[in-house]
Design a protein around this motif. Structure first.
Motif, mmCIF file in Angstrom:
data_model
loop_
_atom_site.group_PDB
_atom_site.id
_atom_site.type_symbol
_atom_site.label_atom_id
_atom_site.label_comp_id
_atom_site.label_asym_id
_atom_site.label_seq_id
_atom_site.Cartn_x
_atom_site.Cartn_y
_atom_site.Cartn_z
ATOM 1 N N GLN A 18 -59.520 -20.362 -19.805
ATOM 2 C CA GLN A 18 -61.178 -19.950 -18.959
ATOM 3 C C GLN A 18 -60.401 -20.111 -17.308
ATOM 4 O O GLN A 18 -61.153 -19.210 -16.473
ATOM 5 C CB GLN A 18 -61.783 -21.117 -19.008
ATOM 6 C CG GLN A 18 -62.465 -21.128 -20.397
ATOM 7 C CD GLN A 18 -63.431 -22.290 -20.352
ATOM 8 O OE1 GLN A 18 -63.694 -23.081 -19.608
ATOM 9 N NE2 GLN A 18 -63.786 -22.777 -21.699
ATOM 10 N N ASN A 19 -59.415 -20.671 -17.130
ATOM 11 C CA ASN A 19 -58.971 -20.871 -15.712
ATOM 12 C C ASN A 19 -57.542 -20.177 -15.468
ATOM 13 O O ASN A 19 -56.884 -20.354 -14.639
ATOM 14 C CB ASN A 19 -58.801 -22.469 -15.232
ATOM 15 C CG ASN A 19 -59.943 -23.188 -15.832
ATOM 16 O OD1 ASN A 19 -61.325 -22.575 -15.501
ATOM 17 N ND2 ASN A 19 -59.903 -24.261 -16.345
ATOM 18 N N TRP A 20 -57.070 -19.335 -16.297
ATOM 19 C CA TRP A 20 -55.545 -18.850 -16.297
ATOM 20 C C TRP A 20 -55.519 -17.970 -14.988
ATOM 21 O O TRP A 20 -54.147 -18.176 -14.508
ATOM 22 C CB TRP A 20 -55.377 -18.022 -17.634
ATOM 23 C CG TRP A 20 -55.863 -16.780 -17.577
ATOM 24 C CD1 TRP A 20 -57.346 -16.446 -18.150
ATOM 25 C CD2 TRP A 20 -55.586 -15.345 -17.132
ATOM 26 N NE1 TRP A 20 -57.714 -14.940 -17.985
ATOM 27 C CE2 TRP A 20 -56.500 -14.612 -17.202
ATOM 28 C CE3 TRP A 20 -54.566 -15.151 -16.355
ATOM 29 C CZ2 TRP A 20 -56.538 -13.002 -16.826
ATOM 30 C CZ3 TRP A 20 -54.386 -13.827 -16.029
ATOM 31 C CH2 TRP A 20 -55.254 -12.799 -16.102
ATOM 32 N N LYS A 21 -56.668 -17.464 -14.403
ATOM 33 C CA LYS A 21 -56.294 -16.671 -13.401
ATOM 34 C C LYS A 21 -55.995 -17.495 -12.234
ATOM 35 O O LYS A 21 -55.108 -17.014 -11.323
ATOM 36 C CB LYS A 21 -57.262 -15.718 -12.811
ATOM 37 C CG LYS A 21 -57.640 -14.623 -13.652
ATOM 38 C CD LYS A 21 -59.041 -13.860 -13.334
ATOM 39 C CE LYS A 21 -59.070 -12.651 -14.132
ATOM 40 N NZ LYS A 21 -60.656 -12.550 -14.474
ATOM 41 N N MET A 25 -51.381 -18.895 -10.885
ATOM 42 C CA MET A 25 -50.599 -18.502 -9.390
ATOM 43 C C MET A 25 -49.615 -19.352 -9.062
ATOM 44 O O MET A 25 -48.610 -19.046 -8.725
ATOM 45 C CB MET A 25 -51.977 -18.864 -8.553
ATOM 46 C CG MET A 25 -52.810 -17.615 -8.686
ATOM 47 S SD MET A 25 -52.179 -15.897 -8.526
ATOM 48 C CE MET A 25 -52.315 -15.529 -6.701
ATOM 49 N N PRO A 26 -49.665 -20.732 -9.162
ATOM 50 C CA PRO A 26 -48.413 -21.841 -8.519
ATOM 51 C C PRO A 26 -47.197 -21.420 -9.365
ATOM 52 O O PRO A 26 -46.324 -21.312 -8.111
ATOM 53 C CB PRO A 26 -49.256 -23.103 -8.977
ATOM 54 C CG PRO A 26 -50.836 -22.950 -9.149
ATOM 55 C CD PRO A 26 -51.026 -21.768 -9.737
ATOM 56 N N PRO A 27 -46.955 -21.262 -10.235
ATOM 57 C CA PRO A 27 -45.654 -21.115 -10.853
ATOM 58 C C PRO A 27 -45.122 -19.618 -10.430
ATOM 59 O O PRO A 27 -43.889 -19.537 -10.134
ATOM 60 C CB PRO A 27 -45.596 -20.950 -12.376
ATOM 61 C CG PRO A 27 -47.223 -21.027 -12.778
ATOM 62 C CD PRO A 27 -48.064 -21.501 -11.484
ATOM 63 N N LEU A 28 -46.209 -18.809 -9.979
ATOM 64 C CA LEU A 28 -45.657 -17.197 -9.658
ATOM 65 C C LEU A 28 -45.500 -17.276 -8.149
ATOM 66 O O LEU A 28 -44.246 -16.817 -7.569
ATOM 67 C CB LEU A 28 -47.005 -16.387 -9.730
ATOM 68 C CG LEU A 28 -46.572 -14.861 -9.610
ATOM 69 C CD1 LEU A 28 -45.788 -14.642 -10.851
ATOM 70 C CD2 LEU A 28 -48.016 -13.955 -9.699
ATOM 71 N N LEU A 29 -46.228 -18.371 -7.357
ATOM 72 C CA LEU A 29 -45.994 -18.256 -5.922
ATOM 73 C C LEU A 29 -44.817 -18.922 -5.492
ATOM 74 O O LEU A 29 -44.368 -19.095 -4.717
ATOM 75 C CB LEU A 29 -47.146 -18.355 -5.324
ATOM 76 C CG LEU A 29 -47.993 -17.430 -5.462
ATOM 77 C CD1 LEU A 29 -49.615 -17.556 -4.656
ATOM 78 C CD2 LEU A 29 -47.666 -15.800 -4.820
ATOM 79 N N GLU A 30 -44.804 -20.331 -6.045
ATOM 80 C CA GLU A 30 -43.881 -21.573 -5.688
ATOM 81 C C GLU A 30 -42.530 -20.946 -5.611
ATOM 82 O O GLU A 30 -41.907 -21.276 -4.452
ATOM 83 C CB GLU A 30 -44.051 -22.723 -6.843
ATOM 84 C CG GLU A 30 -44.145 -23.899 -5.857
ATOM 85 C CD GLU A 30 -44.314 -25.034 -6.734
ATOM 86 O OE1 GLU A 30 -45.468 -25.399 -6.680
ATOM 87 O OE2 GLU A 30 -43.276 -25.526 -7.727
#
Ligand SMILES: Nc1ncnc2c1ncn2[C@@H]1O[C@H](COP(=O)(O)OP(=O)(O)OP(=O)(O)O)[C@@H](O)[C@H]1O
Ligand SMILES: [Mg+2]
Lengths: 255, 304
Positions: A18-21, A25-30
């Motif tokens: 439900q909250n995947w969007k 984000m954190p593992p992508l942006l970090e």
């Protein structure tokens, strides 16, 4: 037994989906932030770093460490703060205990879920690192099962703390005493080889040091340290903390 | 035929020094609604937790469906529905998901779970809120969801720990109606409550517990007749001569200081005599209730 573990895991997956969007984000942006700050910013100052017999760029040096840190953080966070919220505030485990699920299945399901979060974060991060050509294939593919093993070890450790803390604020302590020192001193941002003997020995005792050795080997396609030793140490941590987590959580949940 | 669905033999539970349940014995028949009453801390929840394996017994034998709870917890839990005292609705999930995810814990196949969840939400008049989250709902709705969720595995025994605490009158009546209709379908129910009217209305038999022990057990109407009588004469600010008179006549009564309760039967001429002679006003005659029994047996002091 195994079916019950799957059921608990599926509950967490349903919530995650439900909250995947937001969750992905954190593992992508970090890693992008770290690569920008340390890789690009510091790289110029530091230049090359010794690895094995040769030398590698600083960017190449820290990229696998970021993966290992990510594995540790995701599972440890999930099985401390997130599991504690489910157990203490949401009474999710209490509700599960009135169904055929056993405490062991609930806790194992939670730890396997924590490891799964590590796997998801690793996979997302691998996409970025691959774009920057920082992962060697096919050995790089083994990062996925490694993320699961590492996640299981750190998740079990987190779950053990969940079994003993009285209040959610107290998680600051394991984070301050274990996670932050490991983050800094596990051969993550500087090589341990140049250090005096005693910090080196201290670092060898930290499980993240061994996980970093393994992610480096897999990212470069060549290992500078003993693989069985490193893998064995990570597994040893699971073997110690998984049963401890079960014991402490059983004591906490069964009244 | 009287077939026991729950049998408790001298069961005890202690927490260190504290004795929460002390050598309690009772049996619940299939198809029966069995109530457990008692002041705060009497040991009602602890007894219920022992039934579904949340609290291991310190001593005694407890059988559900003829199976020992200490050895067959999983098999037993597959056949019961539990509505815990605390709110355990999952706030991370929608209402319908709460039911279907729960169904999965019982290994109910997805299509059947969805059908059953829809049916139960309709039964509890919640189908219009299927996709809401628990935090958006009123306390009464949440309680009804917990009840619906407890029915997802078509249990043979429904365990309800204070199902209507905190509900408004309309919600309570609605829950009672649903429980009535479940009983008509043959479901066995174990209920704890602090509401005497609820117990009188729903339960075939009740136990009254205090400090971990069972004080009495029986049918509500019989307990009232046995311990109180038919009626209660409630006298406010009783006069001294009235007190003396009641003592003299050896009537059953309870003196609360500013109020006097006289237990008996309104056909009794003494009873009529008192109301006529001593209290032309400030005196009420009413039917005896389970609450009278409860307060007489458990006292009027606080329990904390
Ligand atoms: N986990 C626990 N540890 C220690 N004592 C407990 C525990 N659970 C219950 N108790 C104690 O056992 C006693 C019985 O508690 P229980 O919850 O069964 O009462 P209850 O009849 O359900 O009360 P209420 O009507 O308030 O819900 C109380 O004195 C309570 O403090
Ligand atoms: Mg209770």
């Amino acid at each position: 037994m195994s079916m019950g573990i799957l059921r608990v895991w599926q509950r967490n997956l349903d919530v995650y989906r439900q909250n995947w969007k937001i969750s992905f984000m954190p593992p992508l942006l970090e890693p992008l932030l770290y690569l920008a700050a340390f890789g690009v910013g510091l790289s110029g100052l530091i230049g090359e770093v010794p690895y094995g017999a040769g030398k590698i760029s600083y960017l190449t040096f820290i990229a696998p460490a970021l993966l290992a840190i990510n594995i540790m953080n995701n599972a440890f966070f999930e099985n401390t703060y997130a599991s504690f919220v489910r157990m203490y505030y949401q009474k999710t485990f209490a509700a599960m205990m009135a169904t055929p699920l056993s405490v062991e299945e609930i806790i194992t399901g939670e730890i396997v879920w924590g490891a799964t979060k590590s796997v998801i974060a690793t996979a997302i991060m691998m996409v970025i690192l691959t774009i920057f050509n920082l992962i060697h294939y096919p050995t790089g593919l083994l990062l996925i099962p490694l993320a699961f093993c590492g996640g299981f070890a750190f998740g079990s450790m987190g779950m053990y703390f969940t079994g003993i803390v009285f209040h959610i604020e107290l998680f600051n302590l394991p984070f301050f005493l274990f996670i932050t020192p490991m983050f800094l001193f596990s051969g993550t941002f500087f090589p341990l080889e140049g250090m005096p003997p005693w910090p080196q020995m201290l670092a060898t005792a930290l499980p993240l040091t061994h996980l970093v050795d393994l992610t480096r080997g897999l990212c470069y396609g060549s290992f500078a340290k003993s693989v069985p030793l490193a893998l064995g140490y990570v597994l040893l941590f699971s073997l110690i903390f998984y049963p401890l987590a079960l014991i402490k959580m059983r004591r906490r949940l069964i009244k | 035929m009287w077939e026991p669905i729950v049998e408790a033999l001298q069961i005890s539970k202690t927490y260190g020094e504290l004795v929460a349940v002390a050598e309690v014995s009772f049996a619940i028949a299939r198809g029966e609604c069995f109530g457990s009453l008692g002041p705060n801390g009497a040991g009602k929840t602890t007894t219920i937790r022992m039934i579904y394996g949340f609290s291991p017994l310190t001593a005694g034998v407890l059988k559900v469906f003829g199976l020992d709870v200490s050895r067959h917890a999983r098999a037993i839990k597959a056949r019961i529905g539990v509505c815990q005292q605390d709110n355990t609705i999952d706030p991370d999930l929608t209402i319908i998901q709460n039911l279907t995810v729960f169904a999965r814990y019982f290994n109910i196949p997805r299509p059947l779970a969805v059908r059953k969840a829809d049916e139960l939400l309709r039964f509890m008049s919640l189908d219009h809120r299927s996709h809401s989250r628990a935090l958006e709902l009123s306390g009464g709705m949440v309680r009804r969801i917990v009840l619906a969720r407890a029915l997802i595995n078509q249990p043979e025994l429904l365990i309800l720990d204070e199902p209507t605490t905190g509900l408004g009158p309309q919600s309570r009546h609605q829950v009672w109606e649903r429980l009535d209709s479940l009983r008509r379908q043959g479901l066995s129910i174990l209920l704890t409550t602090h509401y005497m009217d609820e117990a009188s209305r729903l339960c075939d038999r009740i136990i009254i517990m205090d400090q971990g022990r069972i004080l009495v057990q029986g049918k509500p109407s019989e307990l009232i007749r046995e311990h109180i009588g038919k009626d209660v004469l409630e006298i406010s600010s009783p006069a001294t001569d009235l007190r003396a008179y009641i003592h003299l006549q050896k009537m059953a009564f309870e003196d609360l200081g500013d109020r006097l309760l006289v237990y008996g039967d309104h056909d009794d001429h003494l009873y009529r005599y008192i109301s006529n002679r001593f209290c032309p006003e400030g005196c009420v005659m009413r039917t005896a209730t389970l609450e009278d029994v409860f307060l007489k047996l458990t006292g009027r002091g606080l329990r904390e």
